[in-house]
Design an enzyme around this catalytic site. Structure first.
Site, PDB file in Angstrom:
ATOM      1  N   SER A  64       0.847  -1.193   0.000  1.00 53.59           N
ATOM      2  CA  SER A  64       0.000   0.000   0.000  1.00 53.59           C
ATOM      3  C   SER A  64       0.888   1.250   0.000  1.00 53.59           C
ATOM      4  O   SER A  64       1.650   1.446  -0.949  1.00 53.59           O
ATOM      5  CB  SER A  64      -0.962  -0.035   1.194  1.00 53.59           C
ATOM      6  N   ASP A 123      -9.346  -4.822  -5.720  1.00 52.73           N
ATOM      7  CA  ASP A 123      -8.940  -3.845  -4.708  1.00 52.73           C
ATOM      8  C   ASP A 123      -9.798  -2.597  -4.836  1.00 52.73           C
ATOM      9  O   ASP A 123      -9.610  -1.792  -5.750  1.00 52.73           O
ATOM     10  CB  ASP A 123      -7.453  -3.513  -4.886  1.00 52.73           C
ATOM     11  N   HIS A 158      -7.679  -5.367  -1.270  1.00 52.45           N
ATOM     12  CA  HIS A 158      -6.414  -4.740  -0.854  1.00 52.45           C
ATOM     13  C   HIS A 158      -5.585  -5.643   0.053  1.00 52.45           C
ATOM     14  O   HIS A 158      -4.374  -5.519   0.115  1.00 52.45           O
ATOM     15  CB  HIS A 158      -6.726  -3.418  -0.144  1.00 52.45           C
TER      16      HIS A 158
END
Length: 751
Positions: free
Chosen positions: A615, A690, A722
């Protein structure tokens, strides 16, 4: 661990016998220890990726711990894995004994087990959650029941899956959201009243938040019962003009389907949010005019201790001006009680607490560190309760009897946490925890006791009971000594904490060395980080799943390092907010400088330095490889942001303002604009499902790399969100990453 164990034995025995035996016996003893050490080393287990992801190292916890209103007992959700049943069990604070079972699914017809529960305010009813399915990060829908404690009767709320059911304060009604509308069910008559009628997917949402509020303001339920149950305050989101985002869902069918939802990217239109008041008896809705605001957020609503007064927090789009507003629920009149401003941004928390006279506790960074402040009911500052060059990290509450506030802070080091009490006048601060590490508290309803959850780098979770007045240990509740015994069978290395100074800043760092570390040899360096605003990777806590992976890598001959660069949290507002309008500039400079400085150490191979992240961490690792192409030889980026233009409005604009206002901040620090600098080996990973950091980020990065004729590796996980998990997905991902590290960050032949 192994070498420390044997050195202790040798010192102890050596002191006893060294001067009483001839040297030949001493050499014989040394030979014995070396032989024995080799034997034990050969018997120690090597950790596997399968063990990391199959639950082998699962820690015991206290699930859904809650104090009962009497302050003498607490409840815990327990699972019987063999019979697949769940129960709410009651324990005595004083004795620690289980006093009774409040409820067991084994005794309920039609429910095999429930996944969560919630009491009504008077504990006469319990909501039980079953068949729960995730929607986004925090939102779920499920089949819910209400259990009547006195009559021992079970009642299904709705035949359809619903969201966010909440009992009225007296337990006679339950409100919930279905199809973006609010409903109220009278439990005795089973009569259902539909409060709102305009809810529609991707247009109007009543009583729950839109996607971006859920993700960035960390709440889903956007309605609240008043303390008397006469009113319900709720938010309405009009997301008609918010741009839609569409994801292909590949599934198992012949043709893929689409998931389409409203997602405001940086600089784009947000939902129009408004506040309403519903009168339960009159079945009437009235709108609340908060003032002359435009393009604003309502990140929190909360009823005060005056049952006719609702508190509302209003935040401007730049998120650097926050107004605390009191609304009179009788006439919907609104007035600003408190105004908070910051040159960068104002953090939104759940710390607002109202005392008996409606004075209130508030936390703020206005003196440079996050601290507790006390205001009267009209918003006049009475005093700053805590102060010092440290952060209040959790506010636990106020005891009206002792007049004490309870909180957690970093006073004993930014990587540690301790629990404290203090008077509202800021005097008589008392530390209630003793062990160095991470301490967090759960207090009984009457603040007589607290259950302390403790962990450190060498200690998995321990749960102990303490007196709130002085922190005195009452008894042990639960620990994970069995896990410690289990991992002792493996050849793990200690996590070494330190600080490292680069670019004029002192950064927290930990290092894991191979268990057979030899300072005369060179080792590849693999850096782990996240680095997002206000985050923390370097903390004095026990192993998480990634820590077991790092042990596996260390035993393969790598030195693992984690560092928290400028912009991360718990070291004051200036340290955290230095990255304002420049995400990816100072953090990247710091991780490059750390890698270079560590590369100067004789035992680190400066030609073999890699970095990884997920991320925000993937954004960082990509940038580090590209902008530090003479320092890093390899990087892995999982679900990375590659341009902040692709990410959501609330998070991105908090730190960057809009792309229209700050185009250079967006573009100069985005890895997608530095692909021509790629020299090292790069692995890019993303899930197509995601909803948070869209796969668009990686697809655009891939296209940019292709057009720059740069070779790289990439992996796409169909329909994974995610978190990229489910079935064997995590095992596959970490196998992929481990193989990539071994192929591209090779240990030197002298190891």
């Amino acid at each position: 661990m192994k070498s420390l164990f044997f050195s202790r034995i040798f010192i102890k025995l050596g002191n006893q016998i060294l001067f009483s035996f001839r040297m030949k016996y001493v050499f014989g003893l040394l030979s014995f220890f070396l032989t024995f050490s080799s034997l034990v080393s050969a018997q120690q287990k090597e950790i596997t990726l399968e063990e990391i992801w199959n639950g082998t190292f699962r820690q015991e916890r206290l699930e859904s711990l809650q104090s009962l209103n009497n302050g003498k007992e607490y409840v815990v959700l327990n699972y019987d894995r063999q019979n697949r049943t769940s129960s709410i069990d009651v324990y005595s604070y004083k004795s620690g004994e289980k006093t009774r079972t409040f409820l067991s699914s084994a005794d309920l017809e039609g429910i095999q087990y429930f996944q969560d529960f919630e009491f009504s305010g008077n504990e006469s009813k319990i909501i039980l959650a079953t068949e729960v399915e995730s929607i986004y990060r925090r939102s779920t829908r499920g089949i819910y029941y209400v259990y009547d404690v006195k009559n021992e009767e079970l009642q299904k709320i709705s035949e359809e899956k619903i969201q966010e059911p909440t009992l009225s304060p007296n337990g006679e009604k339950v409100a919930y959201v279905k199809d973006n509308n609010i409903f109220i069910k009278e439990l005795s008559s089973e009569e259902v009243v539909q409060v709102t009628n305009d809810g529609e997917k991707n247009k109007i949402i009543n009583g729950i938040t839109d996607w971006v509020y859920e993700e960035e303001f960390s709440f889903v339920q956007a309605y609240q019962w008043s303390k008397t149950g006469e009113k319900i305050a709720f938010l309405k989101f009009d997301e008609t003009e918010v741009p839609e985002f569409s994801m292909d869902i590949y599934g198992q069918d012949l043709y893929p389907s689409k998931s389409t939802f409203k997602y405001p990217k940086a600089g784009e239109k947000n939902s129009i949010v408004s506040l309403y008041m519903y009168d339960v008896a009159k079945n009437e809705i009235s709108d609340v005019e908060l003032g002359d605001y435009s393009d604003f957020y309502i990140p929190r609503i909360k009823w005060t201790n005056d049952p006719s007064v609702l508190s509302v927090q209003v935040l401007n789009r730049h998120q650097n001006v926050l107004d605390l507003i009191f609304v009179n629920a009788q006439n919907n009149e609104a007035r600003v009680i408190l105004n908070e401003t910051d040159e960068a941004y104002v953090d939104v928390t759940d710390n607002l607490t109202f005392l008996e006279d409606n004075s209130f506790v508030w936390t703020s960074e206005k003196d440079g560190y996050n601290h507790i402040y006390l205001y009267d009911k009209n918003g006049k500052l009475l005093n700053q309760v805590t102060e010092g060059p440290w952060e209040v990290t959790s506010y636990y509450g106020f005891d009206p009897k002792s007049k004490k506030i309870f909180f957690q802070s970093t006073e004993n080091g930014s990587i540690n946490r301790d629990v404290f009490s203090i008077n509202t006048n800021g005097k008589n601060k008392k530390q209630l925890t003793e062990k160095i590490g991470q301490n967090s508290a759960d207090f009984s309803a009457d603040y007589t006791y607290f259950i302390n959850s403790y962990t450190s780098a060498t200690t998995p979770y321990e749960f102990t009971l303490h007196l709130a007045k002085n922190g005195k240990l009452v008894r042990n509740i639960k620990d994970n000594k069995a896990l410690l015994k289990q991992i002792a069978e493996y050849d793990f290395s200690p996590k070494e904490f330190s600080t490292i100074e680069v670019n004029g800043a002192e950064l927290n760092m930990w290092m894991i060395k191979p268990s057979d570390f030899d300072e005369t040899k060179e080792y590849p360096l693999f850096m782990a980080q996240y680095s997002g605003p206000g985050s923390q990777t370097v903390s004095n806590t026990f192993y998480g799943t990634n820590d077991y992976w790092y042990q596996l890598l260390a035993n393969k001959g790598y030195i693992i390092v984690a560092v928290d660069p400028r912009g991360t949290g718990f070291k004051g507002a200036d340290f955290k907010k230095v990255t304002q309008k420049e995400l990816g500039k100072y953090e990247v400079e710091d991780v490059i400088a750390v890698a270079q400085k560590l590369g100067q150490r004789e035992y680190i191979d400066a030609e073999n330095i890699g970095i990884w992240g997920w991320s925000y961490g993937g954004f960082m690792s990509s940038n580090a490889l590209l902008q530090g192409n003479d320092t890093f030889s390899m990087a892995i980026a999982v679900a990375p942001v590659t341009s902040w233009r692709f990410y959501d409005s609330i998070y991105t604009e908090r730190y960057m303002t809009t792309p229209q206002e700050n185009p250079s901040g967006y573009d100069e620090n985005s890895p997608i604009n530095h692909v021509e600098k790629l020299k090292g080996d790069y692995l890019l990973v993303h899930g197509t499902g995601d909803d948070n950091v869209h796969v668009q980020n990686s697809m655009r990065m891939i296209e940019a790399l292709v057009q720059a004729n740069k070779q790289f590796d990439w992996a796409i996980y169909p329909d994974k969100n995610h978190g990229i998990y489910g079935g064997n997905t995590r095992l596959h991902l970490y196998t992929l990453m481990t193989d990539f590290i071994e192929d591209h960050l090779k240990a030197n032949s002298n190891n």
